[in-house]
Write a protein that holds these residues in place. Structure first.
Motif, PDB file in Angstrom:
ATOM      1  N   LEU A 135      58.097  91.778   4.835  1.00 32.28           N
ATOM      2  CA  LEU A 135      59.266  90.913   4.673  1.00 32.28           C
ATOM      3  C   LEU A 135      60.194  91.427   3.576  1.00 32.28           C
ATOM      4  O   LEU A 135      60.761  90.654   2.809  1.00 32.28           O
ATOM      5  N   GLY A 136      60.357  92.737   3.509  1.00 33.26           N
ATOM      6  CA  GLY A 136      61.259  93.340   2.522  1.00 33.26           C
ATOM      7  C   GLY A 136      60.664  93.386   1.127  1.00 33.26           C
ATOM      8  O   GLY A 136      61.383  93.266   0.138  1.00 33.26           O
ATOM      9  N   SER A 137      59.369  93.546   1.054  1.00 28.47           N
ATOM     10  CA  SER A 137      58.705  93.567  -0.253  1.00 28.47           C
ATOM     11  C   SER A 137      59.070  94.834  -1.016  1.00 28.47           C
ATOM     12  O   SER A 137      59.420  95.860  -0.431  1.00 28.47           O
ATOM     13  N   THR A 138      58.978  94.752  -2.351  1.00 31.69           N
ATOM     14  CA  THR A 138      59.316  95.894  -3.211  1.00 31.69           C
ATOM     15  C   THR A 138      58.293  97.008  -3.079  1.00 31.69           C
ATOM     16  O   THR A 138      58.648  98.185  -2.946  1.00 31.69           O
ATOM     17  N   ASN A 139      57.020  96.663  -3.083  1.00 28.45           N
ATOM     18  CA  ASN A 139      55.961  97.670  -3.079  1.00 28.45           C
ATOM     19  C   ASN A 139      55.432  98.000  -1.692  1.00 28.45           C
ATOM     20  O   ASN A 139      54.549  98.837  -1.543  1.00 28.45           O
ATOM     21  N   GLY A 140      55.922  97.337  -0.651  1.00 29.78           N
ATOM     22  CA  GLY A 140      55.554  97.675   0.717  1.00 29.78           C
ATOM     23  C   GLY A 140      54.237  97.051   1.169  1.00 29.78           C
ATOM     24  O   GLY A 140      53.453  96.547   0.385  1.00 29.78           O
ATOM     25  N   THR A 141      54.052  97.116   2.482  1.00 28.35           N
ATOM     26  CA  THR A 141      52.838  96.627   3.133  1.00 28.35           C
ATOM     27  C   THR A 141      52.196  97.814   3.828  1.00 28.35           C
ATOM     28  O   THR A 141      52.882  98.607   4.477  1.00 28.35           O
ATOM     29  N   TYR A 142      50.875  97.937   3.704  1.00 28.49           N
ATOM     30  CA  TYR A 142      50.162  99.089   4.250  1.00 28.49           C
ATOM     31  C   TYR A 142      49.126  98.621   5.266  1.00 28.49           C
ATOM     32  O   TYR A 142      48.413  97.648   5.042  1.00 28.49           O
ATOM     33  N   VAL A 143      49.041  99.346   6.379  1.00 29.43           N
ATOM     34  CA  VAL A 143      47.999  99.124   7.383  1.00 29.43           C
ATOM     35  C   VAL A 143      47.231 100.424   7.497  1.00 29.43           C
ATOM     36  O   VAL A 143      47.807 101.474   7.816  1.00 29.43           O
ATOM     37  N   ASN A 144      45.947 100.357   7.202  1.00 29.18           N
ATOM     38  CA  ASN A 144      45.073 101.537   7.217  1.00 29.18           C
ATOM     39  C   ASN A 144      45.669 102.664   6.377  1.00 29.18           C
ATOM     40  O   ASN A 144      45.770 103.816   6.816  1.00 29.18           O
ATOM     41  N   SER A 145      46.116 102.324   5.177  1.00 27.10           N
ATOM     42  CA  SER A 145      46.659 103.249   4.173  1.00 27.10           C
ATOM     43  C   SER A 145      47.999 103.869   4.561  1.00 27.10           C
ATOM     44  O   SER A 145      48.427 104.835   3.930  1.00 27.10           O
ATOM     45  N   GLU A 146      48.670 103.364   5.561  1.00 26.66           N
ATOM     46  CA  GLU A 146      49.998 103.867   5.930  1.00 26.66           C
ATOM     47  C   GLU A 146      51.013 102.752   5.765  1.00 26.66           C
ATOM     48  O   GLU A 146      50.831 101.657   6.280  1.00 26.66           O
ATOM     49  N   ARG A 147      52.111 103.074   5.075  1.00 31.12           N
ATOM     50  CA  ARG A 147      53.159 102.071   4.839  1.00 31.12           C
ATOM     51  C   ARG A 147      53.871 101.778   6.162  1.00 31.12           C
ATOM     52  O   ARG A 147      54.188 102.699   6.920  1.00 31.12           O
ATOM     53  N   ILE A 148      54.121 100.502   6.406  1.00 34.91           N
ATOM     54  CA  ILE A 148      54.789 100.130   7.664  1.00 34.91           C
ATOM     55  C   ILE A 148      56.251  99.786   7.383  1.00 34.91           C
ATOM     56  O   ILE A 148      56.588  99.234   6.334  1.00 34.91           O
ATOM     57  N   SER A 149      57.107 100.148   8.329  1.00 36.94           N
ATOM     58  CA  SER A 149      58.531  99.835   8.193  1.00 36.94           C
ATOM     59  C   SER A 149      58.987  98.856   9.272  1.00 36.94           C
ATOM     60  O   SER A 149      60.083  98.329   9.211  1.00 36.94           O
ATOM     61  N   GLN A 150      58.145  98.663  10.268  1.00 29.12           N
ATOM     62  CA  GLN A 150      58.421  97.692  11.329  1.00 29.12           C
ATOM     63  C   GLN A 150      57.115  97.000  11.690  1.00 29.12           C
ATOM     64  O   GLN A 150      56.070  97.351  11.170  1.00 29.12           O
ATOM     65  N   ALA A 151      57.197  96.009  12.571  1.00 32.24           N
ATOM     66  CA  ALA A 151      55.999  95.252  12.946  1.00 32.24           C
ATOM     67  C   ALA A 151      54.928  96.194  13.487  1.00 32.24           C
ATOM     68  O   ALA A 151      55.213  97.111  14.261  1.00 32.24           O
ATOM     69  N   GLN A 152      53.694  95.949  13.054  1.00 33.81           N
ATOM     70  CA  GLN A 152      52.557  96.798  13.434  1.00 33.81           C
ATOM     71  C   GLN A 152      51.469  95.899  14.004  1.00 33.81           C
ATOM     72  O   GLN A 152      51.186  94.838  13.462  1.00 33.81           O
ATOM     73  N   ARG A 153      50.864  96.351  15.098  1.00 30.41           N
ATOM     74  CA  ARG A 153      49.785  95.579  15.707  1.00 30.41           C
ATOM     75  C   ARG A 153      48.500  95.774  14.917  1.00 30.41           C
ATOM     76  O   ARG A 153      48.185  96.880  14.485  1.00 30.41           O
TER      77      ARG A 153
END
Length: 171
Positions: A135-153
């Motif tokens: 949701l536009g976070s400063t530090n980002g969201t990671y799925v399996n150690s990879e930063r996501i830029s769009q919705a990820q399943r």
């Protein structure tokens, strides 16, 4: 020839008598059916009028009377905190939509995580699949150690990191 004519005449009168007998019974049957129709018509007029429901109303009542179909069982997923160790093992149901962040109104509040944004990420279901979006976070969201830029399943066993909090998707 007279004997032949006499035999034919006798045969014709016998045949005519049989035909007339059949016709008599046919007329009696028609009269009987006529009286049955008259009696039925009188009965319908005398009996109390019943309000007949339309086909659509009857169909709706029939559908409403059916027992509800059981919903297909979703494979229930949970979000389990792996790190920090102070909150390790805490789980959250992943039903429809869930937010992660420092805000106390979030479904997964992380008030002690200084690296998480107020509204950091959103988890939601779409067509029985679990998705996460940043949701536009400063530090980002990671799925399996990879930063996501769009919705990820997400699926069972995936690791999700929001700020310094690490989650695992489990059943």
């Amino acid at each position: 020839m007279n004997a032949l004519h006499a035999g034919a005449f006798f045969f014709a009168t016998q045949n005519l008598t049989a035909v007339l007998r059949v016709l008599q019974w046919g007329v009696i049957a028609l009269i009987f059916l006529f009286f049955l129709r008259v009696i039925r018509a009188v009965w319908v007029e005398v009996s109390p009028a019943a309000i007949r429901k339309t086909r659509g109303e009857r169909r709706r009542e029939k559908v409403a009377a059916r027992p509800p179909r059981p919903e297909p069982k979703k494979k229930q997923l949970y979000l389990r905190i792996v790190e920090p160790s102070a909150h390790e093992g805490q789980t959250f149901d992943l039903d429809d939509e869930l937010t992660i962040g420092r805000s106390p109104g979030c479904g997964v509040p992380t008030p002690d995580d200084i690296y998480a944004s107020t509204l950091h990420a959103r988890l939601y279901r779409q067509k029985d699949q679990l998705w996460v979006e940043d949701l536009g976070s400063t530090n980002g969201t990671y799925v399996n150690s990879e930063r996501i830029s769009q919705a990820q399943r997400l699926g069972k066993g995936d690791v999700l990191q929001a700020g310094s909090t690490v989650f695992e998707v489990t059943r």
